[in-house]
Scaffold this motif. Sequence first.
Motif, short mmCIF file in Angstrom:
data_model
loop_
_atom_site.label_atom_id
_atom_site.label_comp_id
_atom_site.label_asym_id
_atom_site.label_seq_id
_atom_site.Cartn_x
_atom_site.Cartn_y
_atom_site.Cartn_z
N PRO A 28 0.79 -1.23 0.00
CA PRO A 28 0.00 0.00 0.00
C PRO A 28 0.82 1.28 0.00
O PRO A 28 1.87 1.36 0.64
CB PRO A 28 -0.82 -0.10 1.30
CG PRO A 28 -0.05 -1.04 2.16
CD PRO A 28 0.58 -2.03 1.21
N LEU A 31 2.64 2.61 -2.10
CA LEU A 31 3.85 2.69 -2.93
C LEU A 31 3.52 3.22 -4.33
O LEU A 31 4.41 3.70 -5.04
CB LEU A 31 4.57 1.34 -2.98
CG LEU A 31 5.15 0.93 -1.62
CD1 LEU A 31 5.68 -0.49 -1.65
CD2 LEU A 31 6.25 1.89 -1.16
N TYR A 64 11.19 9.10 1.17
CA TYR A 64 11.19 8.13 0.07
C TYR A 64 11.79 8.64 -1.24
O TYR A 64 11.89 7.89 -2.20
CB TYR A 64 9.75 7.62 -0.17
CG TYR A 64 9.16 6.92 1.03
CD1 TYR A 64 9.71 5.74 1.51
CD2 TYR A 64 8.07 7.46 1.71
CE1 TYR A 64 9.19 5.10 2.63
CE2 TYR A 64 7.54 6.83 2.83
CZ TYR A 64 8.11 5.65 3.28
OH TYR A 64 7.59 5.03 4.39
N ASN A 73 8.08 -5.62 -1.23
CA ASN A 73 8.03 -4.47 -0.34
C ASN A 73 6.58 -4.41 0.13
O ASN A 73 5.71 -3.89 -0.57
CB ASN A 73 8.43 -3.17 -1.06
CG ASN A 73 8.46 -2.00 -0.08
OD1 ASN A 73 8.03 -2.12 1.07
ND2 ASN A 73 8.97 -0.87 -0.53
N ALA A 120 5.36 -2.74 2.44
CA ALA A 120 5.03 -1.41 2.97
C ALA A 120 4.44 -1.57 4.39
O ALA A 120 4.96 -2.36 5.18
CB ALA A 120 4.14 -0.66 1.99
N ALA A 121 3.36 -0.86 4.68
CA ALA A 121 2.84 -0.88 6.06
C ALA A 121 2.38 -2.27 6.50
O ALA A 121 2.41 -2.59 7.70
CB ALA A 121 1.71 0.13 6.20
N LEU A 155 12.55 0.61 1.03
CA LEU A 155 13.31 1.77 0.58
C LEU A 155 14.05 2.40 1.76
O LEU A 155 15.25 2.68 1.69
CB LEU A 155 12.36 2.81 -0.03
CG LEU A 155 11.67 2.39 -1.33
CD1 LEU A 155 10.34 3.10 -1.49
CD2 LEU A 155 12.59 2.70 -2.50
N SER A 156 13.30 2.69 2.82
CA SER A 156 13.88 3.36 3.99
C SER A 156 14.45 2.31 4.95
O SER A 156 14.13 1.12 4.84
CB SER A 156 12.80 4.19 4.69
OG SER A 156 11.76 3.35 5.16
N VAL A 199 13.94 0.76 8.00
CA VAL A 199 12.82 0.68 8.95
C VAL A 199 13.31 0.64 10.40
O VAL A 199 12.61 1.08 11.30
CB VAL A 199 11.89 -0.53 8.65
CG1 VAL A 199 11.11 -0.30 7.37
CG2 VAL A 199 12.65 -1.84 8.59
N ARG A 237 13.69 4.13 12.07
CA ARG A 237 12.48 4.97 12.08
C ARG A 237 11.65 4.70 13.34
O ARG A 237 12.18 4.25 14.35
CB ARG A 237 11.71 4.75 10.78
CG ARG A 237 12.53 5.15 9.54
CD ARG A 237 11.76 4.99 8.26
NE ARG A 237 10.57 5.84 8.26
CZ ARG A 237 9.56 5.71 7.39
NH1 ARG A 237 9.60 4.76 6.47
NH2 ARG A 237 8.52 6.51 7.46
N ARG A 277 7.85 0.45 13.30
CA ARG A 277 8.38 -0.10 12.04
C ARG A 277 9.54 -1.08 12.28
O ARG A 277 10.05 -1.69 11.35
CB ARG A 277 8.88 1.03 11.13
CG ARG A 277 7.79 1.95 10.65
CD ARG A 277 8.32 2.97 9.66
NE ARG A 277 7.48 4.15 9.66
CZ ARG A 277 6.34 4.28 8.96
NH1 ARG A 277 5.93 3.31 8.17
NH2 ARG A 277 5.63 5.38 9.04
C1 DQA Z 1 8.43 0.97 3.51
C2 DQA Z 1 8.58 1.14 5.03
C3 DQA Z 1 7.26 0.91 5.73
O1 DQA Z 1 7.41 1.06 7.13
C4 DQA Z 1 6.23 1.91 5.25
O2 DQA Z 1 4.97 1.66 5.82
C5 DQA Z 1 6.13 1.98 3.77
C6 DQA Z 1 7.35 1.88 2.96
C7 DQA Z 1 9.75 1.31 2.76
O3 DQA Z 1 9.87 0.89 1.62
O4 DQA Z 1 10.61 2.01 3.30
O5 DQA Z 1 5.06 2.21 3.21
O6 DQA Z 1 8.12 -0.38 3.23
#
Ligand code: DQA
Length: 144
Positions: free
Chosen positions: A9, A11, A22, A73, A75-76, A100-101, A103, A106, A110
């Motif tokens: 989600p 992305l 990002y 990836n 994501a959340a 990408l980041s 985690v 952060r 995460r």
């Molecule tokens: C993410 C990191 C997740 O914590 C976040 O919810 C994202 C992107 C990343 O690619 O850094 O949506 O997966």
Amino acid sequence: MKILLLNGPNLNLLGQREPEIYGHTTLADIEAKVRERAAELKVQIEFRQSNLEGELVNWIQQAKGQFDVIVINAAAYTHTSIALRDAIAAGGVPTIEIHLSNVHAREEFRHKSLIAPVCRGQITGFGQKSYILGLEAAVDVKDY
Ligand code: DQA
């Protein structure tokens, strides 16, 4: 070799979404880079994105027998989805987690990945390069 690259989600909003975290690269830019590297590595790539947890679960289930490796990836959903974790565990397709980041650098929520224990490994914090590293790890996954 066939690799399924899944994106979770929000992305689809890359490029406009929190660029300080990002960057300005869009998901289409990342897909183009991944396709370029896949061609060099002589592997086939299927690149998908969904905001829906159930759709990602369906794709992971359907990957069995169709794809050699999944790169995801999530994501959340990484931090919340027992359903994704169970789908990865049930399918038995080797799966590589990417972000990408970084985690771990952060917010605390995460730091926990529910999918990490059922993935072969995690690549986090290299920006769009995480996708290329994930692809390269996927190609060699049998060696790890
Ligand atoms: C993410 C990191 C997740 O914590 C976040 O919810 C994202 C992107 C990343 O690619 O850094 O949506 O997966």
